[in-house]
Write a protein that holds these residues in place. Structure first.
Motif, PDB file in Angstrom:
ATOM      1  N   GLN A  92       1.806 -29.673  16.571  1.00 38.15           N
ATOM      2  CA  GLN A  92       3.101 -29.106  15.981  1.00 38.15           C
ATOM      3  C   GLN A  92       4.309 -29.355  16.646  1.00 38.15           C
ATOM      4  O   GLN A  92       4.308 -29.736  17.829  1.00 38.15           O
ATOM      5  CB  GLN A  92       2.949 -27.535  15.898  1.00 38.15           C
ATOM      6  CG  GLN A  92       2.417 -26.658  17.074  1.00 38.15           C
ATOM      7  CD  GLN A  92       3.594 -26.416  17.737  1.00 38.15           C
ATOM      8  OE1 GLN A  92       4.863 -26.293  17.422  1.00 38.15           O
ATOM      9  NE2 GLN A  92       3.222 -25.937  19.013  1.00 38.15           N
ATOM     10  N   THR A  93       5.358 -29.233  15.853  1.00 35.67           N
ATOM     11  CA  THR A  93       6.802 -29.543  16.471  1.00 35.67           C
ATOM     12  C   THR A  93       7.687 -28.317  16.496  1.00 35.67           C
ATOM     13  O   THR A  93       8.787 -28.355  16.295  1.00 35.67           O
ATOM     14  CB  THR A  93       7.453 -30.632  15.554  1.00 35.67           C
ATOM     15  OG1 THR A  93       7.539 -30.009  14.217  1.00 35.67           O
ATOM     16  CG2 THR A  93       6.785 -31.933  15.560  1.00 35.67           C
ATOM     17  N   CYS A  94       7.038 -27.051  16.612  1.00 41.26           N
ATOM     18  CA  CYS A  94       8.044 -25.938  16.369  1.00 41.26           C
ATOM     19  C   CYS A  94       8.643 -25.870  17.736  1.00 41.26           C
ATOM     20  O   CYS A  94       8.147 -26.186  18.849  1.00 41.26           O
ATOM     21  CB  CYS A  94       7.035 -24.513  16.373  1.00 41.26           C
ATOM     22  SG  CYS A  94       6.328 -24.628  14.618  1.00 41.26           S
ATOM     23  N   SER A  95       9.903 -24.962  17.493  1.00 40.46           N
ATOM     24  CA  SER A  95      10.674 -24.950  19.298  1.00 40.46           C
ATOM     25  C   SER A  95      10.071 -23.700  19.634  1.00 40.46           C
ATOM     26  O   SER A  95       9.180 -23.102  19.375  1.00 40.46           O
ATOM     27  CB  SER A  95      12.097 -24.571  18.505  1.00 40.46           C
ATOM     28  OG  SER A  95      12.159 -23.352  17.754  1.00 40.46           O
ATOM     29  N   SER A  96      10.532 -23.769  20.961  1.00 46.05           N
ATOM     30  CA  SER A  96       9.953 -22.636  21.892  1.00 46.05           C
ATOM     31  C   SER A  96      10.015 -20.974  21.428  1.00 46.05           C
ATOM     32  O   SER A  96       9.271 -20.317  21.729  1.00 46.05           O
ATOM     33  CB  SER A  96      10.219 -22.867  23.201  1.00 46.05           C
ATOM     34  OG  SER A  96      11.868 -22.735  23.328  1.00 46.05           O
ATOM     35  N   ASP A  97      11.093 -20.986  20.684  1.00 46.14           N
ATOM     36  CA  ASP A  97      11.348 -19.484  20.272  1.00 46.14           C
ATOM     37  C   ASP A  97      10.650 -19.207  19.104  1.00 46.14           C
ATOM     38  O   ASP A  97      10.944 -18.003  18.171  1.00 46.14           O
ATOM     39  CB  ASP A  97      12.871 -19.427  20.360  1.00 46.14           C
ATOM     40  CG  ASP A  97      13.559 -20.284  19.282  1.00 46.14           C
ATOM     41  OD1 ASP A  97      12.861 -21.357  18.806  1.00 46.14           O
ATOM     42  OD2 ASP A  97      14.773 -20.134  18.970  1.00 46.14           O
ATOM     43  N   MET A  98       9.885 -20.006  18.334  1.00 49.88           N
ATOM     44  CA  MET A  98       9.209 -19.881  17.003  1.00 49.88           C
ATOM     45  C   MET A  98       7.919 -19.752  17.335  1.00 49.88           C
ATOM     46  O   MET A  98       7.267 -20.387  18.242  1.00 49.88           O
ATOM     47  CB  MET A  98       9.637 -21.060  16.074  1.00 49.88           C
ATOM     48  CG  MET A  98      10.714 -20.895  15.496  1.00 49.88           C
ATOM     49  SD  MET A  98      11.108 -22.191  14.159  1.00 49.88           S
ATOM     50  CE  MET A  98      12.660 -21.606  13.648  1.00 49.88           C
ATOM     51  N   ASN A  99       7.002 -19.134  16.599  1.00 54.16           N
ATOM     52  CA  ASN A  99       5.778 -18.905  16.403  1.00 54.16           C
ATOM     53  C   ASN A  99       4.910 -19.809  15.247  1.00 54.16           C
ATOM     54  O   ASN A  99       5.601 -20.139  14.294  1.00 54.16           O
ATOM     55  CB  ASN A  99       5.243 -17.596  16.084  1.00 54.16           C
ATOM     56  CG  ASN A  99       5.614 -16.672  17.234  1.00 54.16           C
ATOM     57  OD1 ASN A  99       5.733 -16.849  18.242  1.00 54.16           O
ATOM     58  ND2 ASN A  99       6.018 -15.421  16.844  1.00 54.16           N
ATOM     59  N   CYS A 100       4.050 -20.753  16.103  1.00 54.78           N
ATOM     60  CA  CYS A 100       3.316 -21.544  15.052  1.00 54.78           C
ATOM     61  C   CYS A 100       2.171 -20.838  14.184  1.00 54.78           C
ATOM     62  O   CYS A 100       1.253 -20.139  14.839  1.00 54.78           O
ATOM     63  CB  CYS A 100       2.730 -22.892  15.791  1.00 54.78           C
ATOM     64  SG  CYS A 100       1.672 -23.801  14.657  1.00 54.78           S
ATOM     65  N   VAL A 101       2.081 -21.097  12.798  1.00 49.78           N
ATOM     66  CA  VAL A 101       1.264 -20.387  12.050  1.00 49.78           C
ATOM     67  C   VAL A 101       0.642 -21.648  11.198  1.00 49.78           C
ATOM     68  O   VAL A 101       1.174 -22.236  10.567  1.00 49.78           O
ATOM     69  CB  VAL A 101       1.687 -19.443  10.961  1.00 49.78           C
ATOM     70  CG1 VAL A 101       0.451 -18.716  10.217  1.00 49.78           C
ATOM     71  CG2 VAL A 101       2.451 -18.403  11.772  1.00 49.78           C
ATOM     72  N   CYS A 111       9.953 -17.155  12.931  1.00 51.05           N
ATOM     73  CA  CYS A 111      10.539 -16.699  14.092  1.00 51.05           C
ATOM     74  C   CYS A 111       9.808 -15.091  14.262  1.00 51.05           C
ATOM     75  O   CYS A 111       9.183 -14.631  13.188  1.00 51.05           O
ATOM     76  CB  CYS A 111      12.132 -16.185  13.608  1.00 51.05           C
ATOM     77  SG  CYS A 111      12.932 -17.602  13.420  1.00 51.05           S
ATOM     78  N   PRO A 112       9.505 -14.794  15.417  1.00 44.85           N
ATOM     79  CA  PRO A 112       9.024 -13.533  15.791  1.00 44.85           C
ATOM     80  C   PRO A 112       9.804 -12.337  15.143  1.00 44.85           C
ATOM     81  O   PRO A 112      10.842 -12.239  14.559  1.00 44.85           O
ATOM     82  CB  PRO A 112       9.133 -13.321  17.337  1.00 44.85           C
ATOM     83  CG  PRO A 112      10.028 -14.261  17.547  1.00 44.85           C
ATOM     84  CD  PRO A 112      10.155 -15.277  16.598  1.00 44.85           C
ATOM     85  N   PRO A 113       9.336 -11.046  15.042  1.00 44.88           N
ATOM     86  CA  PRO A 113       9.912  -9.917  14.521  1.00 44.88           C
ATOM     87  C   PRO A 113      11.132  -9.570  15.022  1.00 44.88           C
ATOM     88  O   PRO A 113      11.358  -9.592  16.397  1.00 44.88           O
ATOM     89  CB  PRO A 113       8.988  -8.694  14.662  1.00 44.88           C
ATOM     90  CG  PRO A 113       7.522  -9.445  14.882  1.00 44.88           C
ATOM     91  CD  PRO A 113       7.928 -10.793  15.264  1.00 44.88           C
ATOM     92  N   GLY A 114      12.023  -9.214  14.410  1.00 39.80           N
ATOM     93  CA  GLY A 114      13.503  -9.112  14.959  1.00 39.80           C
ATOM     94  C   GLY A 114      14.402 -10.353  15.205  1.00 39.80           C
ATOM     95  O   GLY A 114      15.471 -10.282  15.466  1.00 39.80           O
ATOM     96  N   GLY A 148      16.041  -8.925  19.761  1.00 36.47           N
ATOM     97  CA  GLY A 148      15.002  -8.925  19.082  1.00 36.47           C
ATOM     98  C   GLY A 148      14.459  -7.475  18.103  1.00 36.47           C
ATOM     99  O   GLY A 148      13.272  -7.517  17.813  1.00 36.47           O
ATOM    100  N   SER A 149      15.179  -6.422  18.558  1.00 36.31           N
ATOM    101  CA  SER A 149      14.963  -5.079  17.922  1.00 36.31           C
ATOM    102  C   SER A 149      16.101  -4.167  17.972  1.00 36.31           C
ATOM    103  O   SER A 149      17.132  -4.710  17.980  1.00 36.31           O
ATOM    104  CB  SER A 149      13.883  -4.688  19.027  1.00 36.31           C
ATOM    105  OG  SER A 149      13.364  -3.497  18.718  1.00 36.31           O
ATOM    106  N   TYR A 150      15.792  -2.838  17.972  1.00 34.20           N
ATOM    107  CA  TYR A 150      16.768  -2.261  17.710  1.00 34.20           C
ATOM    108  C   TYR A 150      16.207  -0.662  18.146  1.00 34.20           C
ATOM    109  O   TYR A 150      15.166  -0.407  18.244  1.00 34.20           O
ATOM    110  CB  TYR A 150      17.395  -1.932  16.384  1.00 34.20           C
ATOM    111  CG  TYR A 150      16.505  -1.306  15.478  1.00 34.20           C
ATOM    112  CD1 TYR A 150      16.805  -0.118  14.893  1.00 34.20           C
ATOM    113  CD2 TYR A 150      15.720  -2.030  14.660  1.00 34.20           C
ATOM    114  CE1 TYR A 150      15.916   0.642  14.088  1.00 34.20           C
ATOM    115  CE2 TYR A 150      14.728  -1.619  13.783  1.00 34.20           C
ATOM    116  CZ  TYR A 150      14.981  -0.252  13.368  1.00 34.20           C
ATOM    117  OH  TYR A 150      14.067   0.144  12.449  1.00 34.20           O
ATOM    118  N   SER A 151      17.309   0.325  18.489  1.00 33.75           N
ATOM    119  CA  SER A 151      16.748   1.619  18.567  1.00 33.75           C
ATOM    120  C   SER A 151      17.753   2.803  18.108  1.00 33.75           C
ATOM    121  O   SER A 151      18.919   2.246  17.756  1.00 33.75           O
ATOM    122  CB  SER A 151      16.795   1.803  20.264  1.00 33.75           C
ATOM    123  OG  SER A 151      18.031   1.670  20.946  1.00 33.75           O
ATOM    124  N   CYS A 152      17.175   3.830  17.821  1.00 36.00           N
ATOM    125  CA  CYS A 152      18.038   5.049  17.040  1.00 36.00           C
ATOM    126  C   CYS A 152      18.067   6.370  17.848  1.00 36.00           C
ATOM    127  O   CYS A 152      17.082   6.650  18.599  1.00 36.00           O
ATOM    128  CB  CYS A 152      17.093   5.252  15.861  1.00 36.00           C
ATOM    129  SG  CYS A 152      17.204   3.840  14.440  1.00 36.00           S
TER     130      CYS A 152
END
Length: 724
Positions: A92-101, A111-114, A148-152
């Motif tokens: 695969q040729t996905c970049s390092s910040d992506m997930n291969c499926v 992309c991962p969640p967030g 990559g996230s958030y908080s309340c």
């Protein structure tokens, strides 16, 4: 698949052998051999995910892009191609910040969640969940974006129960407070409410720390277990406070639990909690199971109209939580026919509390299902039925409104309820109706007993030849039974006047107990006659203290301690939850007398085996003992059968035996102590002889008077006056 291609090749071979000499891969057309196109759609010699190429006299298969040939031989001709997992093969040729499926025949880079893809699809960039237009924390929360996230962070008075990425909702801790004017609240319950209030206030404080959900759950159920072990949850107000505290504690703890399913069991409680967290509301069915009950509903019902980002459902079972008779009887107010029939209610299952995150549970959009396991295996009958109920805090009683019984057998009952609360299954016991036969047996038998007891009283009072301590005991025994039977016959059904009914029940309690006390004195007298000396007596003062004083103390204490126990809606007798104030002394007396009679018989046997026994006196004592034991069987046996009537499985046989023995006890005592006694029979014969003699004398006197009156008057011839 290899077998498929082998059979196909065999068919082609046979076909070609029949083609008049054409080689394999050819077929005869117009008397000449031409090439067979194995890649024609009708043949489909290559498998899926492969391409077919026809050649002169043959063909071959190649796999499509993203697939590779399988290991077996002849894959070039069978076309057995399998997917290549590019994510594992590192092609695969996905970049390092992506997930291969991996996908069938290819792969995707996500992309991962967030995160989301950049506009140039060159990588991933952070999603700003706090950007304008996204209400992820609600109107009462402050959103803080993270990589990559958030908080309340919730405003004061609001909370997301420790779920940093959930909406902030309003939170009140007032329901954990005990009102100042509330009395008789157990100390353990106050401590439990204080613990819950402290945890609740820490969640409302945006800068305060709080306990983890699992730790708080364990502390709460430890306190609940201690509270139930004390067994002081009896009145309606205390039970309402307790069940309300458990329900609110689950609303506080449920959202804080991290595991999807949490189970906790203590000595007196058993709970199961299911939790779901997701951006979208969950759907489908949810089932919770504790040993006493099974709870079924849907996640849509659990969520309700608002979804803050989490949802939970909880089921709590109480192993040792019972309702008093007064609380159970309040159920009958809803059914006028049950009130008229004096129906008795008993808990047939353990009490359970069902809680969900949906705040609006008074009228659910879809009914929930609860399947209860019966405490005792028993099938329904004409005198018993099951009903589904919930605890109505407003009324402080069990109620059946909003709960219907779907089905029931001897071991389980399924309930369908349109609201949530604390639930149970009640067993309704319908009283056995008095038949005409029982009423006739009772009235005729008691009338006969009263006549016989009156004869016993006259006999023991005026028969001089049998006077003694034992005769005095029999006299007072007969008096007590005579008064008890007379009160029973005249006042047992006088339930209209509550005060009068209580007086009748108290008199019956006193005189029946007094009869058993005099029977105990007879056993003591026999023991003194046989074991100690032959001519021994008990002072009358002591006999009166035992025969009348002991019952008076028992009845007075019982009336002061529990006055409601005297008189029921059906009869002027002791209530079921108070009946042991009579049965306990009776059982003690029966056991003591049985023990005394065993010793008496044993000592009598020893004296009869001695060398020079005083046979006349021993025979008298033996006769006394036999009649006393028979009397114990009559009176004691009657109430032994009576015990079965107060059990749930009382039978008609026990009812008839109790009625017959109860109504005829006076007649039986007359037979035992009068007709079977030679001395009494002799006195009866003397009395009858005297009556007959008096009758003969009266007859003779009457005859003489009549004959004298019939003689003619003699006249003096000279004077003419009459002379007698």
């Amino acid at each position: 698949m290899e077998l498929k291609w082998a059979l196909l090749l065999l068919g082609l071979f046979l076909e070609s052998s029949e083609s008049r000499g054409c080689n394999i891969g050819y077929e005869r057309k117009n008397n000449i051999c031409v090439d067979t196109n194995e890649c024609a759609p009708a043949l489909s010699v290559c498998g899926d995910h492969s391409n077919c190429f026809n050649t002169d006299g043959s063909y071959h298969c190649t796999c499509k892009e993203g697939f590779q040939s399988a290991p077996p031989i002849f894959t070039a001709t069978t076309g057995d191609c399998r997917d290549i997992n590019e994510c594992l093969a590192e092609t695969q040729t996905c970049s390092s910040d992506m997930n291969c499926v991996n996908t069938i025949g290819s792969y995707e880079c996500i992309c991962p969640p967030g995160y989301r893809k950049t506009r140039t699809d060159s990588g991933c960039e952070d999603i700003n969940e706090c950007s304008k237009g996204q209400d992820v924390c609600g109107t009462n929360g402050i959103c803080n974006n993270n990589v990559g996230s958030y908080s309340c962070k919730c405003h004061e008075g609001y909370s997301n129960y420790g779920n940093d990425r959930s909406k902030c909702i309003e939170m009140s801790c007032d329901h954990f407070e005990v009102e100042s004017d509330t009395k008789d609240v157990p100390v353990k319950l106050k401590h439990l409410l204080a613990l819950l209030k402290s945890s609740c206030e820490s969640l409302r404080d945006p800068n305060g720390g709080h306990q983890k959900g699992e730790e708080l759950l364990e502390n709460v159920f430890t306190s609940t277990d201690e509270l139930l072990s004390e067994g002081n949850i009896a009145d309606g107000a205390t039970l309402s406070h307790f069940l309300d505290a458990v329900e609110n504690s689950m609303r506080l703890i449920g959202p804080q639990l991290k595991e999807p399913l949490t189970r906790i069991e203590t000595h007196n409680t058993f709970a199961e909690v299911a939790v779901m967290r997701s951006q979208a509301p969950p759907s489908g069915r949810v089932t919770l199971n504790t040993d006493p009950a099974l709870f079924k509903t849907s996640w849509e019902t659990v969520v309700g109209n608002s979804y803050p980002g989490f949802a939970f459902a909880a089921l709590v079972s109480y192993k040792e939580l019972n309702s008093s008779a007064d609380l159970l009887q309040k159920m009958s107010r809803e059914k006028s026919d049950d009130k008229e029939r004096n129906v008795t209610y008993l808990l047939s299952s353990k009490v359970v509390t069902a809680v969900v995150s949906n705040a609006e549970t008074k009228q659910l959009s879809e009914p929930v299902t609860l399947i209860f396991t019966h405490v005792e295996e028993r099938a329904e009958s004409e005198d018993m039925s099951y009903s589904c109920v919930y605890w109505d805090e407003a009324e402080g009683a069990w109620s059946g409104r909003g709960c219907e019984r779907a089905w029931s057998n001897s071991t389980h009952t399924e309930c369908s309820c349109s609201h949530l609360s604390s639930f149970a299954v009640l067993m309704a016991l319908y009283p056995v109706q008095d038949t005409l036969e029982l009423l006739m047996i009772t009235r005729v038998g008691l009338a006969l007993s009263l006549v016989c007891l009156f004869l016993c009283i006259l006999t023991f009072k005026f028969c001089r030849s049998i006077q003694g301590t034992r005769t005095s005991i029999h006299l007072h025994l007969s008096i007590c039974l005579f008064i008890a039977d007379l009160v029973f016959l005249c006042g047992i059904s006088s339930t209209q006047n509550k005060v009068g009914c209580s007086i009748v029940a108290g008199l019956l309690h006193f005189f029946f107990l007094s009869a058993f006390c005099w029977m105990l004195l007879e056993g003591v007298q026999l023991y003194r006659m046989v074991v100690l000396v032959f001519h021994t007596t008990i002072k009358h003062l002591y006999m009166y203290l035992v025969g009348y004083g002991v019952p008076l103390v028992i009845v007075s204490t019982s009336a002061i301690a529990y006055p409601k126990g005297y008189g029921t809606d059906r009869h002027c007798w002791l209530s079921l939850d108070f009946i042991w104030s009579f049965f306990a002394p009776v059982c003690i007396i029966v056991v003591l007398n049985s023990f005394v009679f065993i010793i008496t018989v044993w000592k009598l046997a020893e004296k009869f085996s001695s060398l020079n026994p005083d046979l006349s006196k021993l025979r008298n004592i033996r006769g006394f003992t036999v009649t006393a034991m028979a009397q114990l069987c009559v009176l004691g046996g009657m109430w032994v059968f009576g015990c079965f009537l107060f059990q749930e499985k009382g039978t008609q046989v026990a009812l008839y035996l109790f009625t017959i023995l109860n109504s005829l006890q006076g007649a039986l005592l007359f037979v035992l102590h009068c007709l079977l006694s030679k001395a009494v029979r002799d006195e009866y014969c003397k009395l009858i002889t005297r009556i007959c003699s008096l009758k003969e004398m009266y007859s003779e006197f009457s005859t003489n008077q009549s004959s004298n009156s019939q003689q003619p008057l003699r006249s003096d011839q000279t004077t003419g006056e009459s002379k007698i």
